[in-house]
Write a protein that holds these residues in place. Structure first.
Motif, PDB file in Angstrom:
ATOM      1  N   VAL A 154      48.057  53.181  44.683  1.00 21.72           N
ATOM      2  CA  VAL A 154      49.060  52.699  43.731  1.00 21.72           C
ATOM      3  C   VAL A 154      48.470  51.463  43.049  1.00 21.72           C
ATOM      4  O   VAL A 154      48.057  50.529  43.729  1.00 21.72           O
ATOM      5  CB  VAL A 154      50.369  52.328  44.472  1.00 21.72           C
ATOM      6  CG1 VAL A 154      51.381  51.732  43.510  1.00 21.72           C
ATOM      7  CG2 VAL A 154      50.941  53.544  45.188  1.00 21.72           C
ATOM      8  N   PRO A 155      48.393  51.459  41.711  1.00 26.73           N
ATOM      9  CA  PRO A 155      47.786  50.296  41.065  1.00 26.73           C
ATOM     10  C   PRO A 155      48.685  49.058  41.194  1.00 26.73           C
ATOM     11  O   PRO A 155      49.889  49.216  41.306  1.00 26.73           O
ATOM     12  CB  PRO A 155      47.671  50.722  39.596  1.00 26.73           C
ATOM     13  CG  PRO A 155      48.508  51.946  39.445  1.00 26.73           C
ATOM     14  CD  PRO A 155      48.804  52.506  40.791  1.00 26.73           C
ATOM     15  N   PRO A 156      48.128  47.873  41.151  1.00 29.06           N
ATOM     16  CA  PRO A 156      46.703  47.544  41.089  1.00 29.06           C
ATOM     17  C   PRO A 156      46.036  47.750  42.450  1.00 29.06           C
ATOM     18  O   PRO A 156      46.572  47.354  43.476  1.00 29.06           O
ATOM     19  CB  PRO A 156      46.730  46.050  40.743  1.00 29.06           C
ATOM     20  CG  PRO A 156      47.990  45.546  41.386  1.00 29.06           C
ATOM     21  CD  PRO A 156      48.972  46.664  41.325  1.00 29.06           C
ATOM     22  N   LYS A 157      44.849  48.381  42.427  1.00 27.53           N
ATOM     23  CA  LYS A 157      44.161  48.645  43.684  1.00 27.53           C
ATOM     24  C   LYS A 157      43.393  47.408  44.175  1.00 27.53           C
ATOM     25  O   LYS A 157      42.970  46.581  43.370  1.00 27.53           O
ATOM     26  CB  LYS A 157      43.166  49.798  43.499  1.00 27.53           C
ATOM     27  CG  LYS A 157      43.879  51.112  43.254  1.00 27.53           C
ATOM     28  CD  LYS A 157      43.036  52.293  43.606  1.00 27.53           C
ATOM     29  CE  LYS A 157      41.919  52.553  42.640  1.00 27.53           C
ATOM     30  NZ  LYS A 157      41.296  53.870  42.856  1.00 27.53           N
ATOM     31  N   LEU A 163      32.916  39.163  44.698  1.00 28.06           N
ATOM     32  CA  LEU A 163      33.428  37.996  45.443  1.00 28.06           C
ATOM     33  C   LEU A 163      33.221  36.674  44.690  1.00 28.06           C
ATOM     34  O   LEU A 163      33.272  35.607  45.310  1.00 28.06           O
ATOM     35  CB  LEU A 163      32.774  37.899  46.834  1.00 28.06           C
ATOM     36  CG  LEU A 163      32.924  39.109  47.753  1.00 28.06           C
ATOM     37  CD1 LEU A 163      32.017  38.951  48.982  1.00 28.06           C
ATOM     38  CD2 LEU A 163      34.358  39.263  48.217  1.00 28.06           C
ATOM     39  N   ARG A 164      33.026  36.735  43.394  1.00 26.32           N
ATOM     40  CA  ARG A 164      32.704  35.481  42.695  1.00 26.32           C
ATOM     41  C   ARG A 164      33.882  34.501  42.688  1.00 26.32           C
ATOM     42  O   ARG A 164      33.673  33.288  42.698  1.00 26.32           O
ATOM     43  CB  ARG A 164      32.191  35.747  41.284  1.00 26.32           C
ATOM     44  CG  ARG A 164      33.219  36.307  40.326  1.00 26.32           C
ATOM     45  CD  ARG A 164      32.638  36.486  38.956  1.00 26.32           C
ATOM     46  NE  ARG A 164      31.611  37.535  38.966  1.00 26.32           N
ATOM     47  CZ  ARG A 164      30.975  37.937  37.876  1.00 26.32           C
ATOM     48  NH1 ARG A 164      31.219  37.359  36.715  1.00 26.32           N
ATOM     49  NH2 ARG A 164      30.101  38.903  37.937  1.00 26.32           N
ATOM     50  N   SER A 175      37.828  26.300  35.413  1.00 26.72           N
ATOM     51  CA  SER A 175      36.483  26.802  35.726  1.00 26.72           C
ATOM     52  C   SER A 175      36.479  27.868  36.810  1.00 26.72           C
ATOM     53  O   SER A 175      35.461  28.496  37.067  1.00 26.72           O
ATOM     54  CB  SER A 175      35.595  25.634  36.162  1.00 26.72           C
ATOM     55  OG  SER A 175      36.221  24.979  37.236  1.00 26.72           O
ATOM     56  N   GLY A 176      37.620  28.093  37.465  1.00 26.95           N
ATOM     57  CA  GLY A 176      37.595  29.029  38.597  1.00 26.95           C
ATOM     58  C   GLY A 176      38.783  29.976  38.603  1.00 26.95           C
ATOM     59  O   GLY A 176      39.880  29.620  38.176  1.00 26.95           O
ATOM     60  N   SER A 177      38.558  31.192  39.098  1.00 25.07           N
ATOM     61  CA  SER A 177      39.618  32.186  39.162  1.00 25.07           C
ATOM     62  C   SER A 177      40.436  32.030  40.447  1.00 25.07           C
ATOM     63  O   SER A 177      39.940  31.522  41.452  1.00 25.07           O
ATOM     64  CB  SER A 177      38.970  33.569  39.137  1.00 25.07           C
ATOM     65  OG  SER A 177      39.907  34.555  39.456  1.00 25.07           O
ATOM     66  N   ALA A 178      41.684  32.498  40.412  1.00 25.46           N
ATOM     67  CA  ALA A 178      42.492  32.527  41.632  1.00 25.46           C
ATOM     68  C   ALA A 178      42.374  33.881  42.327  1.00 25.46           C
ATOM     69  O   ALA A 178      42.975  34.099  43.376  1.00 25.46           O
ATOM     70  CB  ALA A 178      43.951  32.230  41.298  1.00 25.46           C
ATOM     71  N   MET A 179      41.621  34.813  41.715  1.00 24.66           N
ATOM     72  CA  MET A 179      41.452  36.148  42.288  1.00 24.66           C
ATOM     73  C   MET A 179      40.060  36.276  42.919  1.00 24.66           C
ATOM     74  O   MET A 179      39.076  35.767  42.380  1.00 24.66           O
ATOM     75  CB  MET A 179      41.596  37.225  41.204  1.00 24.66           C
ATOM     76  CG  MET A 179      42.936  37.243  40.488  1.00 24.66           C
ATOM     77  SD  MET A 179      44.350  37.666  41.540  1.00 24.66           S
ATOM     78  CE  MET A 179      44.014  39.375  41.958  1.00 24.66           C
ATOM     79  N   ILE A 180      39.975  37.008  44.029  1.00 21.48           N
ATOM     80  CA  ILE A 180      38.693  37.133  44.730  1.00 21.48           C
ATOM     81  C   ILE A 180      37.601  37.710  43.829  1.00 21.48           C
ATOM     82  O   ILE A 180      36.453  37.277  43.861  1.00 21.48           O
ATOM     83  CB  ILE A 180      38.862  37.995  46.006  1.00 21.48           C
ATOM     84  CG1 ILE A 180      39.696  37.221  47.040  1.00 21.48           C
ATOM     85  CG2 ILE A 180      37.496  38.385  46.595  1.00 21.48           C
ATOM     86  CD1 ILE A 180      39.915  37.920  48.365  1.00 21.48           C
ATOM     87  N   ASP A 181      37.965  38.702  43.014  1.00 19.65           N
ATOM     88  CA  ASP A 181      36.946  39.336  42.156  1.00 19.65           C
ATOM     89  C   ASP A 181      36.610  38.498  40.919  1.00 19.65           C
ATOM     90  O   ASP A 181      35.791  38.906  40.098  1.00 19.65           O
ATOM     91  CB  ASP A 181      37.381  40.745  41.740  1.00 19.65           C
ATOM     92  CG  ASP A 181      38.638  40.759  40.882  1.00 19.65           C
ATOM     93  OD1 ASP A 181      39.133  39.662  40.527  1.00 19.65           O
ATOM     94  OD2 ASP A 181      39.130  41.855  40.569  1.00 19.65           O
ATOM     95  N   LYS A 190      47.910  42.493  43.686  1.00 18.80           N
ATOM     96  CA  LYS A 190      46.497  42.722  43.998  1.00 18.80           C
ATOM     97  C   LYS A 190      45.970  41.634  44.954  1.00 18.80           C
ATOM     98  O   LYS A 190      45.189  41.934  45.867  1.00 18.80           O
ATOM     99  CB  LYS A 190      45.662  42.773  42.718  1.00 18.80           C
ATOM    100  CG  LYS A 190      44.185  43.032  42.982  1.00 18.80           C
ATOM    101  CD  LYS A 190      43.417  43.265  41.699  1.00 18.80           C
ATOM    102  CE  LYS A 190      41.962  43.613  41.992  1.00 18.80           C
ATOM    103  NZ  LYS A 190      41.232  42.540  42.674  1.00 18.80           N
ATOM    104  N   ALA A 191      46.410  40.402  44.743  1.00 17.60           N
ATOM    105  CA  ALA A 191      45.948  39.315  45.629  1.00 17.60           C
ATOM    106  C   ALA A 191      46.320  39.626  47.080  1.00 17.60           C
ATOM    107  O   ALA A 191      45.527  39.390  47.998  1.00 17.60           O
ATOM    108  CB  ALA A 191      46.559  37.980  45.190  1.00 17.60           C
ATOM    109  N   TYR A 192      47.516  40.185  47.294  1.00 11.86           N
ATOM    110  CA  TYR A 192      47.942  40.567  48.651  1.00 11.86           C
ATOM    111  C   TYR A 192      47.036  41.665  49.204  1.00 11.86           C
ATOM    112  O   TYR A 192      46.550  41.576  50.340  1.00 11.86           O
ATOM    113  CB  TYR A 192      49.405  41.043  48.621  1.00 11.86           C
ATOM    114  CG  TYR A 192      49.859  41.685  49.920  1.00 11.86           C
ATOM    115  CD1 TYR A 192      50.247  40.911  51.010  1.00 11.86           C
ATOM    116  CD2 TYR A 192      49.893  43.078  50.061  1.00 11.86           C
ATOM    117  CE1 TYR A 192      50.651  41.503  52.208  1.00 11.86           C
ATOM    118  CE2 TYR A 192      50.298  43.684  51.246  1.00 11.86           C
ATOM    119  CZ  TYR A 192      50.677  42.886  52.318  1.00 11.86           C
ATOM    120  OH  TYR A 192      51.071  43.479  53.503  1.00 11.86           O
TER     121      TYR A 192
END
Ligand code: NDP
Length: 317
Positions: A154-157, A163-164, A175-181, A190-192
């Motif tokens: 089920v999206p979002p997968k 891992l950036r 300068s930085g993302s809150a998401m692992i990807d 998706k974060a969960y």
């Protein structure tokens, strides 16, 4: 002697049901490691847990200081540690903006993965020195992080990418993302799922690094869809109204809190479930079996990288 088990997030849902199931056997003393002391005490009483069969201790996984304080506090009680269950989680399925832990890390991964990573790493010494016959570290996983299942599609997968974002500290700053990807936009669902993939990778990396040397059993599980717990509290009202019936009658994946608690209690205590490195699931007759993880959730190279980056973020490296 009685075994001593620490369960995080034992103030509701799966954690509370497992705490109750284990304390009722009379063979376990349960340390309920919870962020809301009063809520946990009340929950234990209203679940009918016998006084003396449990201890409530404060632990807020959204603060690395709190994790360290919990470990010190636990050690001061003089109790041995025979099993640790990393169960607590938050789920923000409709969130399009991140929230942050006391350490400035995106909340879902911060609580579900990093807080538990530090806790489990620090408590390894305690597990190692226990003389209990079967010592276990259990990290609760989920089907939603496994894209080899229907629910995991089920999206979002889940997708940790390269891992950036994790390498950048999940700070969500310019300068930085809150998401692992590393993606620019935030997606709470998706974060969960990403955090649950980290949980399952971490369990396997623990197994590779420590099982042979220590004999400790490392395990994860998918307890079934417990559609009635507080996990869905932030979902839209229509979803919350329909989801339990959908799971009960359409997917038939529904499991009661009591049944899920028994399943988690089995992974902690059943003499037959001592195999390490396993992701347990249950079939429709409630019999346990070793389930397969998705490609990403069983990728040893990714597990090693998540471990190393997590060590830096929690101050262990
Ligand atoms: P609940 O929301 O009922 O329980 C989550 C627990 O985590 C609560 O005790 C909550 O505390 C605690 N918690 C949240 N944030 C923190 C924090 N910062 N520090 C310490 N504790 C915290 O959800 P469930 O029982 O459903 O979830 C338990 C586990 O089961 C999770 O790992 C989840 O991913 C997993 N799971 C659940 C499924 C389901 O269908 N429900 C399916 C598959 C896996 P408080 O009471 O104070 O809010």
């Amino acid at each position: 002697r009685q075994g001593v088990v620490v369960i995080t997030g034992a103030s509701s849902g799966l954690g509370l049901a497992a705490a109750k199931a284990l304390s009722e056997t009379g063979k376990w003393h349960v340390v309920m490691a919870c962020r809301d002391f009063l809520k946990a005490s009340k929950a234990a009483k209203s679940a009918g847990m016998a006084t003396g069969s449990y201890t409530v201790m404060h632990l807020d996984l959204a603060s690395l200081d709190s994790v360290r304080q919990f470990v010190e506090h636990f050690r001061r009680t003089g109790m041995p540690l025979d099993a640790l269950v990393c169960n607590a989680a938050i789920y923000r399925p409709t969130a399009s903006t991140p929230t942050f832990t006391a350490d400035g890390v995106e909340m879902s991964v911060g609580v579900n993965h990093l807080g538990h990573f530090l806790l489990a790493r620090l408590l390894m010494d305690d597990l190692k020195s226990s003389d209990y016959p079967s010592r276990r570290l259990v990290i609760v996983g989920s089907i939603t992080g496994n894209d080899n299942t229907l629910a995991g599609n089920v999206p979002p997968k889940a997708d940790l990418g390269d891992l950036r974002g994790l390498a950048g500290g999940l700070s969500g700053s310019s300068s930085g993302s809150a998401m692992i990807d590393g993606s620019a936009s935030f997606d709470g669902a998706k974060a969960y799922k990403d955090s649950k993939v980290c949980n399952m990778l971490t369990m396997q990396e623990f197994h590779r690094r420590y099982h042979e040397e220590t004999g400790i059993t490392f395990a994860s599980l998918y307890p079934g869809c417990i559609a009635t717990t507080g996990l869905f509290r932030e979902h839209v009202p229509l979803f919350r109204a329909l989801f339990p019936a959908f799971q009960r009658f359409i997917t038939k994946g529904f499991v009661s809190e009591a049944e899920s608690g028994k399943r988690l209690a089995q992974v902690v205590a059943e003499p037959s479930l001592t195999k390490s490195g396993v992701y347990w699931s249950w079939n429709k007759d409630s019999a346990s079996f070793e389930n397969q993880l998705s490609k990403e959730a069983s990728d040893p190279e990714k597990a090693r990288k998540v471990w190393e980056l997590s060590e830096k973020l929690v101050g262990l490296a």
